[in-house]
Design a protein around this motif. Structure first.
Motif, PDB file in Angstrom:
ATOM      1  N   THR A   7     -21.721  -8.989   5.346  1.00  0.00           N
ATOM      2  CA  THR A   7     -20.456  -8.616   5.980  1.00  0.00           C
ATOM      3  C   THR A   7     -19.934  -7.300   5.425  1.00  0.00           C
ATOM      4  OG1 THR A   7     -19.903 -10.954   6.207  1.00  0.00           O
ATOM      5  CG2 THR A   7     -18.102  -9.395   6.479  1.00  0.00           C
ATOM      6  N   ALA A   8     -20.047  -7.120   4.119  1.00  0.00           N
ATOM      7  CA  ALA A   8     -19.453  -5.967   3.453  1.00  0.00           C
ATOM      8  C   ALA A   8     -20.188  -4.657   3.744  1.00  0.00           C
ATOM      9  CB  ALA A   8     -19.401  -6.206   1.957  1.00  0.00           C
ATOM     10  N   LEU A   9     -21.506  -4.682   3.763  1.00  0.00           N
ATOM     11  CA  LEU A   9     -22.259  -3.432   3.930  1.00  0.00           C
ATOM     12  C   LEU A   9     -21.943  -2.691   5.221  1.00  0.00           C
ATOM     13  CD1 LEU A   9     -25.749  -4.143   2.340  1.00  0.00           C
ATOM     14  CD2 LEU A   9     -23.978  -2.572   1.564  1.00  0.00           C
ATOM     15  N   PRO A  10     -21.885  -3.366   6.377  1.00  0.00           N
ATOM     16  CA  PRO A  10     -21.524  -2.614   7.590  1.00  0.00           C
ATOM     17  C   PRO A  10     -20.143  -1.954   7.486  1.00  0.00           C
ATOM     18  CG  PRO A  10     -22.443  -4.744   8.179  1.00  0.00           C
ATOM     19  CD  PRO A  10     -22.256  -4.749   6.694  1.00  0.00           C
ATOM     20  N   TYR A  11     -19.174  -2.635   6.872  1.00  0.00           N
ATOM     21  CA  TYR A  11     -17.841  -2.036   6.720  1.00  0.00           C
ATOM     22  C   TYR A  11     -17.861  -0.885   5.731  1.00  0.00           C
ATOM     23  CZ  TYR A  11     -15.216  -5.207   9.630  1.00  0.00           C
ATOM     24  OH  TYR A  11     -14.701  -5.858  10.710  1.00  0.00           O
ATOM     25  N   MET A  12     -18.638  -1.014   4.666  1.00  0.00           N
ATOM     26  CA  MET A  12     -18.725   0.077   3.692  1.00  0.00           C
ATOM     27  C   MET A  12     -19.368   1.308   4.326  1.00  0.00           C
ATOM     28  SD  MET A  12     -17.199  -0.897   1.011  1.00  0.00           S
ATOM     29  CE  MET A  12     -17.705   0.164  -0.316  1.00  0.00           C
ATOM     30  N   HIS A  13     -20.335   1.106   5.201  1.00  0.00           N
ATOM     31  CA  HIS A  13     -20.974   2.236   5.886  1.00  0.00           C
ATOM     32  C   HIS A  13     -20.086   2.804   6.982  1.00  0.00           C
ATOM     33  CE1 HIS A  13     -24.931   2.188   4.012  1.00  0.00           C
ATOM     34  NE2 HIS A  13     -24.844   0.873   4.004  1.00  0.00           N
ATOM     35  N   MET A  14     -19.426   1.922   7.735  1.00  0.00           N
ATOM     36  CA  MET A  14     -18.631   2.351   8.883  1.00  0.00           C
ATOM     37  C   MET A  14     -17.270   2.921   8.460  1.00  0.00           C
ATOM     38  SD  MET A  14     -17.389   0.031  12.148  1.00  0.00           S
ATOM     39  CE  MET A  14     -16.482  -1.101  11.129  1.00  0.00           C
ATOM     40  N   VAL A  15     -16.614   2.263   7.517  1.00  0.00           N
ATOM     41  CA  VAL A  15     -15.254   2.635   7.137  1.00  0.00           C
ATOM     42  C   VAL A  15     -15.243   3.422   5.831  1.00  0.00           C
ATOM     43  CG1 VAL A  15     -12.949   1.742   6.611  1.00  0.00           C
ATOM     44  CG2 VAL A  15     -14.367   0.586   8.300  1.00  0.00           C
ATOM     45  N   GLY A  16     -16.025   3.003   4.876  1.00  0.00           N
ATOM     46  CA  GLY A  16     -16.097   3.686   3.593  1.00  0.00           C
ATOM     47  C   GLY A  16     -15.228   3.018   2.539  1.00  0.00           C
ATOM     48  N   GLY A  17     -15.721   3.060   1.313  1.00  0.00           N
ATOM     49  CA  GLY A  17     -15.005   2.435   0.205  1.00  0.00           C
ATOM     50  C   GLY A  17     -13.663   3.075  -0.098  1.00  0.00           C
ATOM     51  N   TYR A  18     -13.580   4.391   0.065  1.00  0.00           N
ATOM     52  CA  TYR A  18     -12.328   5.074  -0.244  1.00  0.00           C
ATOM     53  C   TYR A  18     -11.199   4.569   0.649  1.00  0.00           C
ATOM     54  CZ  TYR A  18      -9.007   8.766  -1.265  1.00  0.00           C
ATOM     55  OH  TYR A  18      -7.887   9.448  -1.634  1.00  0.00           O
ATOM     56  N   ARG A  19     -11.464   4.425   1.932  1.00  0.00           N
ATOM     57  CA  ARG A  19     -10.438   3.936   2.859  1.00  0.00           C
ATOM     58  C   ARG A  19     -10.138   2.460   2.614  1.00  0.00           C
ATOM     59  NH1 ARG A  19      -8.507   6.062   7.763  1.00  0.00           N
ATOM     60  NH2 ARG A  19      -7.451   4.500   9.016  1.00  0.00           N
ATOM     61  N   LEU A  20     -11.183   1.673   2.390  1.00  0.00           N
ATOM     62  CA  LEU A  20     -10.977   0.243   2.163  1.00  0.00           C
ATOM     63  C   LEU A  20     -10.244  -0.035   0.856  1.00  0.00           C
ATOM     64  CD1 LEU A  20     -14.354  -1.215   3.448  1.00  0.00           C
ATOM     65  CD2 LEU A  20     -12.100  -1.425   4.513  1.00  0.00           C
ATOM     66  N   LYS A  21     -10.327   0.875  -0.086  1.00  0.00           N
ATOM     67  CA  LYS A  21      -9.638   0.693  -1.369  1.00  0.00           C
ATOM     68  C   LYS A  21      -8.144   0.466  -1.154  1.00  0.00           C
ATOM     69  CE  LYS A  21      -8.823   2.955  -5.780  1.00  0.00           C
ATOM     70  NZ  LYS A  21      -9.058   4.148  -6.593  1.00  0.00           N
ATOM     71  N   GLY A  22      -7.575   1.120  -0.170  1.00  0.00           N
ATOM     72  CA  GLY A  22      -6.158   0.939   0.120  1.00  0.00           C
ATOM     73  C   GLY A  22      -5.817  -0.466   0.561  1.00  0.00           C
ATOM     74  N   TYR A  23      -6.798  -1.193   1.065  1.00  0.00           N
ATOM     75  CA  TYR A  23      -6.569  -2.560   1.530  1.00  0.00           C
ATOM     76  C   TYR A  23      -6.831  -3.591   0.433  1.00  0.00           C
ATOM     77  CZ  TYR A  23      -6.370  -0.276   6.015  1.00  0.00           C
ATOM     78  OH  TYR A  23      -6.012   0.556   7.043  1.00  0.00           O
ATOM     79  N   TRP A  24      -7.575  -3.234  -0.606  1.00  0.00           N
ATOM     80  CA  TRP A  24      -7.773  -4.190  -1.691  1.00  0.00           C
ATOM     81  C   TRP A  24      -6.950  -3.842  -2.929  1.00  0.00           C
ATOM     82  CZ3 TRP A  24     -13.018  -1.818  -1.246  1.00  0.00           C
ATOM     83  CH2 TRP A  24     -13.322  -0.936  -2.268  1.00  0.00           C
ATOM     84  N   PHE A  25      -6.385  -2.659  -2.960  1.00  0.00           N
ATOM     85  CA  PHE A  25      -5.631  -2.215  -4.136  1.00  0.00           C
ATOM     86  C   PHE A  25      -4.494  -3.174  -4.481  1.00  0.00           C
ATOM     87  CE2 PHE A  25      -2.383   0.346  -6.258  1.00  0.00           C
ATOM     88  CZ  PHE A  25      -3.132   0.865  -7.301  1.00  0.00           C
ATOM     89  N   HIS A  26      -3.722  -3.586  -3.489  1.00  0.00           N
ATOM     90  CA  HIS A  26      -2.563  -4.436  -3.748  1.00  0.00           C
ATOM     91  C   HIS A  26      -2.946  -5.901  -3.993  1.00  0.00           C
ATOM     92  CE1 HIS A  26      -3.285  -4.927   0.517  1.00  0.00           C
ATOM     93  NE2 HIS A  26      -2.665  -6.077   0.425  1.00  0.00           N
ATOM     94  N   LEU A  27      -4.213  -6.267  -3.806  1.00  0.00           N
ATOM     95  CA  LEU A  27      -4.653  -7.625  -4.086  1.00  0.00           C
ATOM     96  C   LEU A  27      -4.921  -7.844  -5.572  1.00  0.00           C
ATOM     97  CD1 LEU A  27      -7.188  -8.149  -1.142  1.00  0.00           C
ATOM     98  CD2 LEU A  27      -4.894  -9.115  -1.357  1.00  0.00           C
ATOM     99  N   ARG A  28      -5.034  -6.769  -6.345  1.00  0.00           N
ATOM    100  CA  ARG A  28      -5.349  -6.887  -7.768  1.00  0.00           C
ATOM    101  C   ARG A  28      -4.105  -7.242  -8.572  1.00  0.00           C
ATOM    102  NH1 ARG A  28      -8.329  -1.507  -9.266  1.00  0.00           N
ATOM    103  NH2 ARG A  28      -6.258  -0.775  -8.765  1.00  0.00           N
ATOM    104  N   ASP A  29      -4.317  -7.864  -9.716  1.00  0.00           N
ATOM    105  CA  ASP A  29      -3.191  -8.183 -10.582  1.00  0.00           C
ATOM    106  C   ASP A  29      -2.878  -6.992 -11.490  1.00  0.00           C
ATOM    107  OD1 ASP A  29      -5.081  -8.195 -12.634  1.00  0.00           O
ATOM    108  OD2 ASP A  29      -5.173 -10.382 -12.768  1.00  0.00           O
ATOM    109  N   SER A  30      -1.947  -7.180 -12.420  1.00  0.00           N
ATOM    110  CA  SER A  30      -1.508  -6.062 -13.267  1.00  0.00           C
ATOM    111  C   SER A  30      -2.614  -5.535 -14.176  1.00  0.00           C
ATOM    112  CB  SER A  30      -0.296  -6.479 -14.107  1.00  0.00           C
ATOM    113  OG  SER A  30      -0.640  -7.582 -14.925  1.00  0.00           O
ATOM    114  N   ASN A  31      -3.665  -6.339 -14.423  1.00  0.00           N
ATOM    115  CA  ASN A  31      -4.795  -5.897 -15.247  1.00  0.00           C
ATOM    116  C   ASN A  31      -5.898  -5.237 -14.419  1.00  0.00           C
ATOM    117  OD1 ASN A  31      -3.586  -6.919 -17.587  1.00  0.00           O
ATOM    118  ND2 ASN A  31      -4.429  -8.960 -17.184  1.00  0.00           N
ATOM    119  N   GLY A  32      -5.719  -5.183 -13.109  1.00  0.00           N
ATOM    120  CA  GLY A  32      -6.709  -4.577 -12.235  1.00  0.00           C
ATOM    121  C   GLY A  32      -7.775  -5.533 -11.756  1.00  0.00           C
TER     122      GLY A  32
END
Length: 111
Positions: A7-32
């Motif tokens: 599931t992840a590889l097609p999104y990483m190729h199509m969208v890119g990790g840099y853009r997706l980072k904005g969607y997982w950034f707020h899911l992390r806790d205070s320790n990252g």
């Protein structure tokens, strides 16, 4: 974060990790770190929601732009004349910031 590679590889190729980072950034806790149970599918769901919302927003803005354009054209056609767009006095004579030395030609194009 649990990642399903198929599931992840097609999104990483199509969208890119840099853009997706904005969607997982707020899911992390205070320790990252990601809380237990967080999956890449959560990131994809947030991305797809944002994508759908963006499309709806742009479609609405397009309808507003067309309606405003039509109202302006209709008003000026009745208030001035049907060829109001050829009237220099209706437009501000400002310099072109991109090409300051180019003069804009006015009037009808020659056939």
């Amino acid at each position: 974060m649990a990642i399903n590679r198929s599931t992840a590889l097609p999104y990483m190729h199509m969208v890119g990790g840099y853009r997706l980072k904005g969607y997982w950034f707020h899911l992390r806790d205070s320790n990252g770190a990601f809380p237990a149970g967080t999956t890449f599918d959560d990131v994809i769901a947030r991305y797809e929601f944002d994508r759908a919302l963006r499309l709806i927003t742009w479609q609405s803005l397009d309808q507003i732009e067309v309606a405003v354009h039509a109202r302006i054209a209709s008003y000026l056609s009745e208030a001035v004349n049907p060829h109001w767009f050829m009237e220099d006095c209706l437009f501000a004579q400002t310099p072109n910031p991109v090409y300051p030395n180019v003069k804009k030609k006015r009037g009808r194009p020659r056939a």
